[in-house]
Design a protein around this motif. Structure first.
Motif, PDB file in Angstrom:
ATOM      1  N   ALA A  90       0.817  -1.216   0.000  1.00  0.00           N
ATOM      2  CA  ALA A  90       0.000   0.000   0.000  1.00  0.00           C
ATOM      3  C   ALA A  90       0.851   1.266   0.000  1.00  0.00           C
ATOM      4  O   ALA A  90       0.489   2.261  -0.639  1.00  0.00           O
ATOM      5  N   ASP A  91       1.981   1.248   0.687  1.00  0.00           N
ATOM      6  CA  ASP A  91       2.846   2.435   0.741  1.00  0.00           C
ATOM      7  C   ASP A  91       3.363   2.826  -0.642  1.00  0.00           C
ATOM      8  O   ASP A  91       3.453   4.010  -0.958  1.00  0.00           O
ATOM      9  N   ILE A  93       1.892   2.240  -3.565  1.00  0.00           N
ATOM     10  CA  ILE A  93       0.781   2.792  -4.347  1.00  0.00           C
ATOM     11  C   ILE A  93       0.435   4.192  -3.841  1.00  0.00           C
ATOM     12  O   ILE A  93       0.201   5.104  -4.631  1.00  0.00           O
ATOM     13  N   HIS A  94       0.432   4.384  -2.539  1.00  0.00           N
ATOM     14  CA  HIS A  94       0.159   5.692  -1.935  1.00  0.00           C
ATOM     15  C   HIS A  94       1.158   6.732  -2.453  1.00  0.00           C
ATOM     16  O   HIS A  94       0.769   7.796  -2.928  1.00  0.00           O
ATOM     17  N   SER A  97       0.702   7.342  -6.280  1.00  0.00           N
ATOM     18  CA  SER A  97      -0.498   8.104  -6.589  1.00  0.00           C
ATOM     19  C   SER A  97      -0.294   9.584  -6.287  1.00  0.00           C
ATOM     20  O   SER A  97      -0.719  10.454  -7.050  1.00  0.00           O
ATOM     21  N   TYR A 118      -5.098  -4.277   1.051  1.00  0.00           N
ATOM     22  CA  TYR A 118      -5.212  -2.822   1.123  1.00  0.00           C
ATOM     23  C   TYR A 118      -6.287  -2.348   2.088  1.00  0.00           C
ATOM     24  O   TYR A 118      -6.389  -1.156   2.348  1.00  0.00           O
ATOM     25  N   LYS A 121      -5.737   0.392   4.888  1.00  0.00           N
ATOM     26  CA  LYS A 121      -4.444   1.049   4.671  1.00  0.00           C
ATOM     27  C   LYS A 121      -4.661   2.403   4.012  1.00  0.00           C
ATOM     28  O   LYS A 121      -5.603   2.604   3.256  1.00  0.00           O
ATOM     29  N   ILE A 123      -4.087   4.891   1.300  1.00  0.00           N
ATOM     30  CA  ILE A 123      -3.653   4.977  -0.094  1.00  0.00           C
ATOM     31  C   ILE A 123      -4.280   6.235  -0.678  1.00  0.00           C
ATOM     32  O   ILE A 123      -5.514   6.352  -0.728  1.00  0.00           O
ATOM     33  N   HIS A 124      -3.433   7.158  -1.103  1.00  0.00           N
ATOM     34  CA  HIS A 124      -3.904   8.426  -1.670  1.00  0.00           C
ATOM     35  C   HIS A 124      -4.821   8.167  -2.863  1.00  0.00           C
ATOM     36  O   HIS A 124      -4.450   7.474  -3.795  1.00  0.00           O
ATOM     37  N   ALA A 126      -7.401   6.305  -3.313  1.00  0.00           N
ATOM     38  CA  ALA A 126      -7.599   4.878  -3.574  1.00  0.00           C
ATOM     39  C   ALA A 126      -8.841   4.572  -4.396  1.00  0.00           C
ATOM     40  O   ALA A 126      -8.840   3.651  -5.217  1.00  0.00           O
TER      41      ALA A 126
END
Length: 180
Positions: A90-91, A93-94, A97, A118, A121, A123-124, A126
């Motif tokens: 997740a970090d 992807i965050h 993004s 995810y 979590k 995630i910007h 998401a």
């Protein structure tokens, strides 16, 4: 002694009817010793399905910790799309993004299990990040056909992928769902 990457060549005729993209691509794809054929195939599919000017595979391949598997850069070199493959954490992807403003994940794994990773979590953005998945039998069959030199015709129509790889024809639906 460290193992070196295996280089695969793909001559791809891409016809993405859904997006109006028609290109002949010559791809040289380095496969890291720890990278499965299924992962590499998914990486190639992600590249083709996201194809636009400025698209590149990451420099470090599967071992790159600060880059996605595939990215799109503008003329200044700024990353405008962050495209991950497999089941990235997740970090990543965050961060991607936030950095690029647009992100996507392509997986050859069970999408329910990937999405479960995810849950809860941060995630910007998401809800606007798509998770694309392919039928596992399609990935397994296509991966078994990969040689060092490959010819492929890849057509995408109404969310269906038609792949002719080294003389064998396969098809799969693309399943899309948001990360959140």
């Amino acid at each position: 002694m460290a193992l070196s990457a295996t280089l695969h060549h793909f001559a791809v005729q891409l016809a993405d009817v859904d997006r109006g993209v028609y290109e002949d691509l010559e791809l040289r794809v380095a496969r890291h010793p720890s990278e499965t054929l299924e992962y590499m195939l998914t990486r190639i599919l992600a590249y083709c399905l996201q194809y636009e000017e400025g698209i590149v595979f990451s420099d470090g391949g599967i071992s790159a910790t600060d880059e996605p598997a595939v990215q799109i850069r503008d003329l200044t070199g700024r990353t405008t799309a962050w495209i991950e493959v497999g089941a990235p954490d997740a970090d990543r992807i965050h961060r991607g993004s936030k950095l690029a403003g647009r992100a996507a994940v392509y997986t050859h794994r069970d999408p329910a299990k990937v999405l479960a990773n995810y849950a809860g979590k941060k995630i910007h953005n998401a809800a606007s990040i798509p998770l694309y998945s392919f039928d596992r039998a399609f990935i397994d069959e296509a991966a078994a056909l990969i040689d060092r030199r490959n010819t492929a015709t890849l057509s995408i129509t109404e969310g269906v992928v038609y792949l002719d790889l080294n003389g064998t024809s396969l098809r799969t639906d693309i399943t899309e769902q948001p990360l959140a």
